[in-house]
Design a protein around this motif. Structure first.
Motif, PDB file in Angstrom:
ATOM      1  N   ILE A 274      -2.935  -0.058  -6.844  1.00  0.00           N
ATOM      2  CA  ILE A 274      -3.054  -1.229  -5.966  1.00  0.00           C
ATOM      3  C   ILE A 274      -4.169  -2.150  -6.466  1.00  0.00           C
ATOM      4  O   ILE A 274      -5.221  -1.688  -6.897  1.00  0.00           O
ATOM      5  CB  ILE A 274      -3.292  -0.817  -4.493  1.00  0.00           C
TER       6      ILE A 274
ATOM      7  N   ASP B 206      -5.595   4.003  -9.777  1.00  0.00           N
ATOM      8  CA  ASP B 206      -5.047   3.501  -8.517  1.00  0.00           C
ATOM      9  C   ASP B 206      -4.254   2.231  -8.811  1.00  0.00           C
ATOM     10  O   ASP B 206      -4.819   1.256  -9.312  1.00  0.00           O
ATOM     11  CB  ASP B 206      -6.179   3.216  -7.535  1.00  0.00           C
TER      12      ASP B 206
ATOM     13  N   LYS C 105       1.144   6.474  -7.198  1.00  0.00           N
ATOM     14  CA  LYS C 105      -0.141   6.833  -7.794  1.00  0.00           C
ATOM     15  C   LYS C 105      -0.245   8.305  -8.166  1.00  0.00           C
ATOM     16  O   LYS C 105      -1.089   8.662  -8.982  1.00  0.00           O
ATOM     17  CB  LYS C 105      -1.302   6.405  -6.914  1.00  0.00           C
ATOM     18  N   ASN C 106       0.619   9.146  -7.638  1.00  0.00           N
ATOM     19  CA  ASN C 106       0.599  10.562  -8.011  1.00  0.00           C
ATOM     20  C   ASN C 106       0.915  10.775  -9.481  1.00  0.00           C
ATOM     21  O   ASN C 106       0.530  11.792 -10.049  1.00  0.00           O
ATOM     22  CB  ASN C 106       1.578  11.358  -7.145  1.00  0.00           C
TER      23      ASN C 106
ATOM     24  N   GLN D 264       0.825  -1.206   0.000  1.00  0.00           N
ATOM     25  CA  GLN D 264       0.000   0.000   0.000  1.00  0.00           C
ATOM     26  C   GLN D 264       0.858   1.255   0.000  1.00  0.00           C
ATOM     27  O   GLN D 264       0.568   2.221  -0.719  1.00  0.00           O
ATOM     28  CB  GLN D 264      -0.946   0.005   1.194  1.00  0.00           C
ATOM     29  N   ARG D 265       1.925   1.258   0.787  1.00  0.00           N
ATOM     30  CA  ARG D 265       2.821   2.428   0.818  1.00  0.00           C
ATOM     31  C   ARG D 265       3.454   2.672  -0.538  1.00  0.00           C
ATOM     32  O   ARG D 265       3.558   3.811  -0.991  1.00  0.00           O
ATOM     33  CB  ARG D 265       3.893   2.256   1.890  1.00  0.00           C
ATOM     34  N   TYR D 266       3.906   1.607  -1.195  1.00  0.00           N
ATOM     35  CA  TYR D 266       4.498   1.768  -2.528  1.00  0.00           C
ATOM     36  C   TYR D 266       3.450   2.301  -3.508  1.00  0.00           C
ATOM     37  O   TYR D 266       3.716   3.226  -4.278  1.00  0.00           O
ATOM     38  CB  TYR D 266       5.075   0.446  -3.036  1.00  0.00           C
ATOM     39  N   ALA D 267       2.262   1.737  -3.487  1.00  0.00           N
ATOM     40  CA  ALA D 267       1.190   2.192  -4.387  1.00  0.00           C
ATOM     41  C   ALA D 267       0.866   3.663  -4.134  1.00  0.00           C
ATOM     42  O   ALA D 267       0.651   4.425  -5.091  1.00  0.00           O
ATOM     43  CB  ALA D 267      -0.053   1.325  -4.201  1.00  0.00           C
ATOM     44  N   ASP D 268       0.849   4.075  -2.881  1.00  0.00           N
ATOM     45  CA  ASP D 268       0.574   5.476  -2.557  1.00  0.00           C
ATOM     46  C   ASP D 268       1.638   6.399  -3.136  1.00  0.00           C
ATOM     47  O   ASP D 268       1.333   7.501  -3.582  1.00  0.00           O
ATOM     48  CB  ASP D 268       0.483   5.679  -1.043  1.00  0.00           C
ATOM     49  N   LYS D 269       2.887   5.948  -3.149  1.00  0.00           N
ATOM     50  CA  LYS D 269       3.968   6.778  -3.692  1.00  0.00           C
ATOM     51  C   LYS D 269       3.886   6.929  -5.211  1.00  0.00           C
ATOM     52  O   LYS D 269       4.169   7.996  -5.737  1.00  0.00           O
ATOM     53  CB  LYS D 269       5.329   6.199  -3.311  1.00  0.00           C
TER      54      LYS D 269
END
Length: 70
Positions: free
Chosen positions: A38, A36, A30-31, A23-28
């Motif tokens: 994930i 999305d 996705k900008n 989830q942390r990697y996906a959050d980084k």
């Protein structure tokens, strides 16, 4: 427009730590994306998720096709 082609497929059978890392990697990333990245795969882990990637009837396989506009 898509700036990258990232997809983070994480199985529901993973450890909490691996789920959080995914989830942390996906959050980084996705900008830079218009989607999305994930993708949670039910009843899979980091080994068995490859079975879904190879199965043309699976949701993961279809998601990859959409990312590549195929």
């Amino acid at each position: 427009t898509k700036q990258g082609l990232d997809l983070v497929a994480c199985g529901s059978d993973e450890t909490q730590e691996l789920k959080m890392q995914s989830q942390r990697y996906a959050d980084k990333v996705k900008n830079n994306l218009d989607y999305d990245p994930i993708f949670w795969v039910q009843q899979r882990n980091h080994y068995s998720v490859l079975l879904d990637l190879a199965d043309n009837k699976s949701a993961l396989f279809r998601r990859v096709l959409r990312i590549f506009d195929l």
